[in-house]
Every structure is written in structure tokens, then in C-alpha cells.
Scaffold this motif. Structure first.
Motif, PDB file in Angstrom:
ATOM      1  N   GLN A  23       0.835  -1.207   0.000  1.00  0.00           N
ATOM      2  CA  GLN A  23       0.000   0.000   0.000  1.00  0.00           C
ATOM      3  C   GLN A  23       0.870   1.258   0.000  1.00  0.00           C
ATOM      4  O   GLN A  23       0.587   2.225  -0.710  1.00  0.00           O
ATOM      5  N   ALA A  24       1.938   1.259   0.796  1.00  0.00           N
ATOM      6  CA  ALA A  24       2.840   2.412   0.836  1.00  0.00           C
ATOM      7  C   ALA A  24       3.524   2.600  -0.518  1.00  0.00           C
ATOM      8  O   ALA A  24       3.642   3.726  -1.019  1.00  0.00           O
ATOM      9  N   ALA A  25       3.952   1.498  -1.128  1.00  0.00           N
ATOM     10  CA  ALA A  25       4.601   1.574  -2.442  1.00  0.00           C
ATOM     11  C   ALA A  25       3.620   2.077  -3.493  1.00  0.00           C
ATOM     12  O   ALA A  25       3.969   2.913  -4.339  1.00  0.00           O
ATOM     13  N   GLY A  27       1.040   4.010  -2.952  1.00  0.00           N
ATOM     14  CA  GLY A  27       0.841   5.436  -2.685  1.00  0.00           C
ATOM     15  C   GLY A  27       1.995   6.266  -3.211  1.00  0.00           C
ATOM     16  O   GLY A  27       1.801   7.333  -3.793  1.00  0.00           O
ATOM     17  N   PHE A  28       3.218   5.781  -3.015  1.00  0.00           N
ATOM     18  CA  PHE A  28       4.408   6.481  -3.491  1.00  0.00           C
ATOM     19  C   PHE A  28       4.425   6.552  -5.014  1.00  0.00           C
ATOM     20  O   PHE A  28       4.703   7.601  -5.601  1.00  0.00           O
ATOM     21  N   ILE A  29       4.107   5.440  -5.662  1.00  0.00           N
ATOM     22  CA  ILE A  29       4.069   5.407  -7.131  1.00  0.00           C
ATOM     23  C   ILE A  29       2.984   6.346  -7.652  1.00  0.00           C
ATOM     24  O   ILE A  29       3.178   7.083  -8.619  1.00  0.00           O
ATOM     25  N   SER A  30       1.847   6.362  -6.980  1.00  0.00           N
ATOM     26  CA  SER A  30       0.764   7.269  -7.366  1.00  0.00           C
ATOM     27  C   SER A  30       1.220   8.725  -7.244  1.00  0.00           C
ATOM     28  O   SER A  30       0.935   9.554  -8.111  1.00  0.00           O
ATOM     29  N   LEU A  31       1.942   9.025  -6.171  1.00  0.00           N
ATOM     30  CA  LEU A  31       2.462  10.377  -5.968  1.00  0.00           C
ATOM     31  C   LEU A  31       3.465  10.736  -7.071  1.00  0.00           C
ATOM     32  O   LEU A  31       3.430  11.842  -7.607  1.00  0.00           O
ATOM     33  N   LEU A  32       4.336   9.813  -7.429  1.00  0.00           N
ATOM     34  CA  LEU A  32       5.303  10.056  -8.500  1.00  0.00           C
ATOM     35  C   LEU A  32       4.606  10.311  -9.831  1.00  0.00           C
ATOM     36  O   LEU A  32       4.980  11.221 -10.575  1.00  0.00           O
TER      37      LEU A  32
END
Length: 141
Positions: A23-25, A27-32
């Protein structure tokens, strides 16, 4: 039975931690991806020619202002400028849709006097580079 329950608890905890990592990954990919989209989108254009005094206003200021100003800026006196305008009119050269003959002559004289590029003339007279080059080429050919 205790080993089975403990093993089940450890596996369950590992699945839970792995789920949180995924989930954190995500979220990070979505942010990128969002950042990449925002920064790759073109910014709204910023107006370039924004001087308070447009070319025609500046030319009128030179014509009606102190006599030395035109000589300093365009290299000729006011009466010579007026005679050149008359000669151009007799030669069949006139104003265009948005540029007066006075301004066209000022383009040419200012470029000759200062040795400036089309881009600098565009900034001084608040016109596009294309407009300036069309007007200056009329006199230089």
C-alpha cells in the motif's frame, strides 16, 4: 497446537506487513505519477510584451517631446523624420493594419542606430518578432 497457532500468527503478521508495504509503495508510485503529470503539463503562457508604453506611444513621445530625444534615440532630428515620412508616402509605402508608418520608420531607424536584434526591437516596440521583421525588411530591401 501452540506451534501451529504461533506459525499462523507470524504468517498473518507477515501478510499484514507485506500488505502495508504494498500500500505504501502504491501510494508512493501514485504520488510520482501525479507529480510527473503536473510537471510535464505546460504552464499557462506568461504575457511577454507588457510595457506600459507601446511603440506608437513611444514614437509620439519622441515626435512631441524634447527635440534632442529623437536625435538620441533614432539618430535624426524631428524635421528629418517628418521629411522621411513624406518621402516614404510618395514612394507608396504606408501603414499596415496595426502599425503606423511613423512606427515602421522608427523600427528601421532604431535598429540602424542601436544595432539591435529583432527580439530587442520587439521588446522596445511591444510587437512580435514577425511583425518587426516584416516592417524592417520593407526598408532594408
Amino acid at each position: 497446537m501452540t506451534i501451529g497457532v504461533t506459525f499462523y500468527a507470524v504468517c498473518h503478521r507477515m501478510v499484514h506487513v507485506c500488505s502495508q508495504v504494498v500500500q505504501a509503495a502504491a501510494g508512493f508510485i501514485s504520488l510520482l505519477i501525479t507529480g510527473a503529470i503536473l510537471f510535464s503539463s505546460p504552464l499557462p503562457p506568461t504575457p511577454y510584451h507588457t510595457s506600459a508604453l507601446y511603440g506608437q506611444g513611444w514614437v509620439l513621445e519622441l515626435l512631441n517631446g524634447h527635440p534632442e530625444c529623437m536625435c538620441i534615440e533614432l539618430g535624426i532630428q524631428v524635421h528629418v523624420f517628418c521629411r522621411m515620412l513624406t518621402a516614404l508616402q510618395k514612394a507608396g509605402i504606408g501603414p499596415s493594419k496595426h502599425i503606423s508608418l511613423e512606427e515602421k520608420l522608427a523600427f528601421f531607424l532604431y535598429a540602424a542606430m542601436m544595432g539591435l536584434s529583432i527580439r530587442h526591437l520587439g521588446e522596445r516596440f511591444q510587437h512580435s518578432n514577425g511583425t518587426i521583421s516584416r516592417c524592417v525588411l520593407i526598408y532594408s530591401t
